[in-house]
Scaffold this active site. Structure first.
Site, short mmCIF file in Angstrom:
data_model
loop_
_atom_site.label_atom_id
_atom_site.label_comp_id
_atom_site.label_asym_id
_atom_site.label_seq_id
_atom_site.Cartn_x
_atom_site.Cartn_y
_atom_site.Cartn_z
N HIS A 3 30.80 32.64 -27.89
CA HIS A 3 31.94 32.12 -27.13
C HIS A 3 31.55 31.67 -25.72
O HIS A 3 30.69 32.22 -25.08
CB HIS A 3 33.09 33.14 -27.08
N ASN A 4 32.23 30.60 -25.29
CA ASN A 4 32.11 30.04 -23.94
C ASN A 4 30.74 29.46 -23.62
O ASN A 4 30.40 29.24 -22.46
CB ASN A 4 32.50 31.06 -22.87
#
Length: 347
Positions: free
Chosen positions: A240-241
């Site tokens: 994620h991210n």
């Protein structure tokens, strides 16, 4: 589909050496060439095969000079590998495309589909999905609510795109890819892990290709971003991210931890591991099975785990097999020194 050497040379703007009327209807590797196939030679270590291949046509670079007789017809081009790619694209483009919505698929009444869309059997298209023109969605694909898909996208069988994700133009997603699953986010409270809701999405920009069974996790907040032209091999994990810069390529089994930022035009070998919350500079090249635990500057060439400059890595790799002998020599010297010390103290 059959082509003559002359037709192929005209398409590639190449020079024919041999019989322009010879016909082929398939492709082959030069070492596995058969009659009626076309092969190519771009890597010098395969040169010896050109004198024994059974392929009827071989694409070669302009600077190729034969050292003995060759039975195949040659087509000389500036770059044989690039010419092969162009030829494959041409053949693929004249294959009749699939269109229409097959039975047993589900398309939400609120979904918007562009022209010339194909949706295979048992595919699921959720609420308020937007699909562009000339998109191919093969059987058993899942497209979650509010997903946006651009033009000329190919989504192969079994791909899963979770809600709210965005796919740009000309992207290819291979079977088993998962776009937008929850990131690995948990907080530990009194010895128990509690899930942190992942509220962001994944954005694939234009011209991205995602390999089979590759997974790209949605962001906690904001977006996990795969920039234009990125090519991801099979079995890659992007957490994620993360952000991956334009035209970066990664081989199979690369793993990227959360919030890592990868620059543009990087090249990662297979099984590279990238730590979380670090930045990899643009044009960095990382050798297979390397582990990166800190920021790297632009134009780095790294290998090892933990990784260090590749020139030092190769120097070290020469020394490592000699370490057992060096260890024995050091022990022997240590014994001799201790014996000399003993003699001097007694003298």
């Amino acid at each position: 589909m059959t082509f003559t050497a002359q037709q192929i040379a005209d398409f590639l703007k190449g020079e024919i050496i041999g019989n322009p009327a010879v016909e082929v209807d398939n492709f082959a590797k030069i070492e596995e060439g058969k009659p009626r196939t076309i092969a190519f030679l771009s890597n010098p270590k395969y040169t010896h095969y050109i004198y024994e291949t059974k392929a009827d046509i071989v694409l070669v670079n302009h600077d190729f000079i034969a050292e003995k007789a060759i039975s195949a017809t040659l087509i000389k081009v500036p770059d044989a590998y690039a010419a092969l790619a162009s030829l494959l694209d041409m053949v693929n483009s004249i294959t009749p495309p699939k269109t229409g919505i097959e039975e047993m698929s589900f398309v939400s009444p609120t979904a918007k589909l562009g022209d010339n869309v194909y949706i295979g059997a048992f595919a699921y298209i959720g609420a308020k999905v937007q699909v562009g023109e000339n998109v191919k969605i093969y059987p058993q694909a899942y497209i979650g609510d509010n997903v946006k898909i651009g033009n000329n996208v190919i989504i192969y069988a079994g791909v899963k795109i979770y809600h709210g994700c965005e796919i740009g133009d000309n992207c290819i997603l291979h079977s088993g890819a998962v776009i937008g699953a929850d990131g690995f986010g948990f907080s530990k409270q009194e010895g128990t892990y509690h899930k942190i809701q992942q509220m962001g999405n994944v954005v694939l920009e234009n011209d991205v290709e995602v390999g089979a069974n590759t997974t790209i996790d949605r962001a906690v907040m904001g977006s996990t971003i795969i920039r234009r032209g990125v090519k991801l091999d099979n079995l890659i994990q992007v957490a994620h991210n993360c952000e991956i810069g334009e035209n970066t390529v990664m081989a199979a089994q690369v793993g990227i931890a959360g919030s890592a930022k990868i620059g543009e035009s990087c090249v990662f070998g297979g099984q590279v591991g990238i730590g979380g919350h670090i930045t990899i500079g643009s044009r960095t090249q990382i050798g297979a099975q390397s582990g990166i635990i800190s920021n790297t500057p632009e134009d780095s060439e790294l290998m090892g785990s933990p990784a260090y400059p590749i020139k030092n890595y190769f120097k070290s790799s020469i020394i490592i097999p000699k370490l057992p002998d060096l260890y024995r020599q050091i022990n022997a010297l240590e014994r001799e020194i201790n014996e000399l010390k003993k003699q001097l103290s007694q003298g």
